[in-house]
Design a protein around this motif. Sequence first.
Motif, mmCIF file in Angstrom:
data_model
loop_
_atom_site.group_PDB
_atom_site.id
_atom_site.type_symbol
_atom_site.label_atom_id
_atom_site.label_comp_id
_atom_site.label_asym_id
_atom_site.label_seq_id
_atom_site.Cartn_x
_atom_site.Cartn_y
_atom_site.Cartn_z
ATOM 1 N N MET A 195 0.850 -1.179 0.000
ATOM 2 C CA MET A 195 0.000 0.000 0.000
ATOM 3 C C MET A 195 0.897 1.244 0.000
ATOM 4 S SD MET A 195 -2.430 1.304 3.037
ATOM 5 C CE MET A 195 -4.078 1.610 2.574
ATOM 6 N N TYR A 196 0.554 2.186 -0.864
ATOM 7 C CA TYR A 196 1.327 3.420 -0.935
ATOM 8 C C TYR A 196 0.991 4.343 0.231
ATOM 9 C CZ TYR A 196 3.068 2.292 -5.539
ATOM 10 O OH TYR A 196 3.715 1.685 -6.582
ATOM 11 N N VAL A 197 2.039 4.899 0.811
ATOM 12 C CA VAL A 197 1.884 5.900 1.858
ATOM 13 C C VAL A 197 2.008 7.280 1.222
ATOM 14 C CG1 VAL A 197 2.933 6.860 3.943
ATOM 15 C CG2 VAL A 197 2.767 4.403 3.669
ATOM 16 N N CYS A 198 2.985 7.417 0.353
ATOM 17 C CA CYS A 198 3.247 8.683 -0.325
ATOM 18 C C CYS A 198 3.062 8.480 -1.823
ATOM 19 C CB CYS A 198 4.669 9.156 -0.021
ATOM 20 S SG CYS A 198 5.145 10.655 -0.902
ATOM 21 N N SER A 199 1.972 9.006 -2.346
ATOM 22 C CA SER A 199 1.718 8.854 -3.771
ATOM 23 C C SER A 199 2.576 9.804 -4.604
ATOM 24 C CB SER A 199 0.239 9.043 -4.088
ATOM 25 O OG SER A 199 -0.197 10.306 -3.647
ATOM 26 N N CYS A 200 3.037 10.889 -4.015
ATOM 27 C CA CYS A 200 3.882 11.836 -4.751
ATOM 28 C C CYS A 200 5.195 11.193 -5.186
ATOM 29 C CB CYS A 200 4.178 13.068 -3.907
ATOM 30 S SG CYS A 200 2.731 14.069 -3.507
ATOM 31 N N PHE A 201 5.769 10.365 -4.317
ATOM 32 C CA PHE A 201 7.057 9.748 -4.606
ATOM 33 C C PHE A 201 6.983 8.221 -4.675
ATOM 34 C CE2 PHE A 201 8.237 13.899 -2.885
ATOM 35 C CZ PHE A 201 9.032 14.357 -3.924
ATOM 36 N N GLY A 202 5.790 7.659 -4.621
ATOM 37 C CA GLY A 202 5.620 6.221 -4.757
ATOM 38 C C GLY A 202 6.255 5.419 -3.632
ATOM 39 N N VAL A 203 6.178 5.946 -2.403
ATOM 40 C CA VAL A 203 6.770 5.274 -1.241
ATOM 41 C C VAL A 203 5.709 4.409 -0.576
ATOM 42 C CG1 VAL A 203 7.933 5.601 0.973
ATOM 43 C CG2 VAL A 203 8.403 7.166 -0.915
ATOM 44 N N THR A 204 6.056 3.158 -0.343
ATOM 45 C CA THR A 204 5.114 2.221 0.244
ATOM 46 C C THR A 204 5.247 2.159 1.764
ATOM 47 O OG1 THR A 204 6.623 0.343 0.100
ATOM 48 C CG2 THR A 204 5.208 0.771 -1.821
ATOM 49 N N GLU A 205 4.227 1.578 2.374
ATOM 50 C CA GLU A 205 4.253 1.367 3.820
ATOM 51 C C GLU A 205 5.431 0.466 4.192
ATOM 52 O OE1 GLU A 205 1.314 -0.492 7.227
ATOM 53 O OE2 GLU A 205 0.439 0.477 5.472
ATOM 54 N N LYS A 206 5.691 -0.524 3.364
ATOM 55 C CA LYS A 206 6.815 -1.435 3.602
ATOM 56 C C LYS A 206 8.142 -0.673 3.626
ATOM 57 C CE LYS A 206 8.997 -5.557 1.640
ATOM 58 N NZ LYS A 206 8.941 -6.543 0.561
ATOM 59 N N GLN A 207 8.313 0.283 2.724
ATOM 60 C CA GLN A 207 9.539 1.075 2.683
ATOM 61 C C GLN A 207 9.666 1.947 3.931
ATOM 62 O OE1 GLN A 207 8.556 2.619 -1.274
ATOM 63 N NE2 GLN A 207 10.673 2.119 -1.859
ATOM 64 N N VAL A 208 8.566 2.563 4.338
ATOM 65 C CA VAL A 208 8.598 3.402 5.543
ATOM 66 C C VAL A 208 8.968 2.554 6.752
ATOM 67 C CG1 VAL A 208 7.219 4.830 7.118
ATOM 68 C CG2 VAL A 208 6.992 5.130 4.642
ATOM 69 N N LYS A 209 8.380 1.374 6.861
ATOM 70 C CA LYS A 209 8.695 0.480 7.978
ATOM 71 C C LYS A 209 10.154 0.043 7.944
ATOM 72 C CE LYS A 209 4.040 -1.251 8.794
ATOM 73 N NZ LYS A 209 3.153 -2.427 8.768
ATOM 74 N N ALA A 210 10.675 -0.195 6.751
ATOM 75 C CA ALA A 210 12.080 -0.591 6.629
ATOM 76 C C ALA A 210 12.999 0.532 7.078
ATOM 77 C CB ALA A 210 12.394 -0.993 5.190
ATOM 78 N N HIS A 211 12.680 1.770 6.716
ATOM 79 C CA HIS A 211 13.479 2.916 7.162
ATOM 80 C C HIS A 211 13.366 3.079 8.676
ATOM 81 C CE1 HIS A 211 14.818 4.219 3.270
ATOM 82 N NE2 HIS A 211 13.566 4.332 2.825
ATOM 83 N N ALA A 212 12.182 2.854 9.211
ATOM 84 C CA ALA A 212 11.997 2.933 10.667
ATOM 85 C C ALA A 212 12.809 1.845 11.368
ATOM 86 C CB ALA A 212 10.515 2.809 11.020
ATOM 87 N N ASP A 213 12.811 0.648 10.828
ATOM 88 C CA ASP A 213 13.605 -0.442 11.401
ATOM 89 C C ASP A 213 15.097 -0.137 11.342
ATOM 90 O OD1 ASP A 213 11.305 -1.867 11.956
ATOM 91 O OD2 ASP A 213 11.491 -3.190 10.211
ATOM 92 N N ALA A 214 15.483 0.641 10.332
ATOM 93 C CA ALA A 214 16.888 1.011 10.175
ATOM 94 C C ALA A 214 17.285 2.183 11.070
ATOM 95 C CB ALA A 214 17.180 1.348 8.722
ATOM 96 N N GLY A 215 16.301 2.775 11.751
ATOM 97 C CA GLY A 215 16.633 3.824 12.704
ATOM 98 C C GLY A 215 15.936 5.152 12.531
ATOM 99 N N ALA A 216 15.147 5.332 11.484
ATOM 100 C CA ALA A 216 14.422 6.589 11.319
ATOM 101 C C ALA A 216 13.316 6.661 12.369
ATOM 102 C CB ALA A 216 13.828 6.687 9.918
#
Length: 79
Positions: free
Chosen positions: A1-22
Motif C-alpha cells: 500500500m502506498y503511503v506517499c503517492s507523490c514519490f511512490g513510497v510504500t508502507e513497507k519502505q517506511v517500515k524498513a526505514h523505521a527499522d533502520a533507525g528513522a
Amino acid sequence: MYVCSCFGVTEKQVKAHADAGACTPRQIASACKAGTDCGSCVRRIQAILGRGNCPRRDLLDQGMPALTAETVTELGEAA
C-alpha cells in the motif's frame, strides 16, 4: 500500500526505514522523500512510526545521523 503517492513510497519502505533507525517523519523524508511534496502522508507516516522506542535514539542524542548513507542505499535497493 502506498503511503506517499507523490514519490511512490510504500508502507513497507517506511517500515524498513523505521527499522533502520528513522524515528521521525523528517528522518523518513531524508531517507526517501516521503512527506516532502504535498505533505498529506505525514500523518500516516507518524502513525506507522508510532510512539515506540527509537533503536538509534542514542545516536540522535549525540547529534549523529540515525541513518547512514549505506543504510539508505541498502533500503533503496531492497524496495
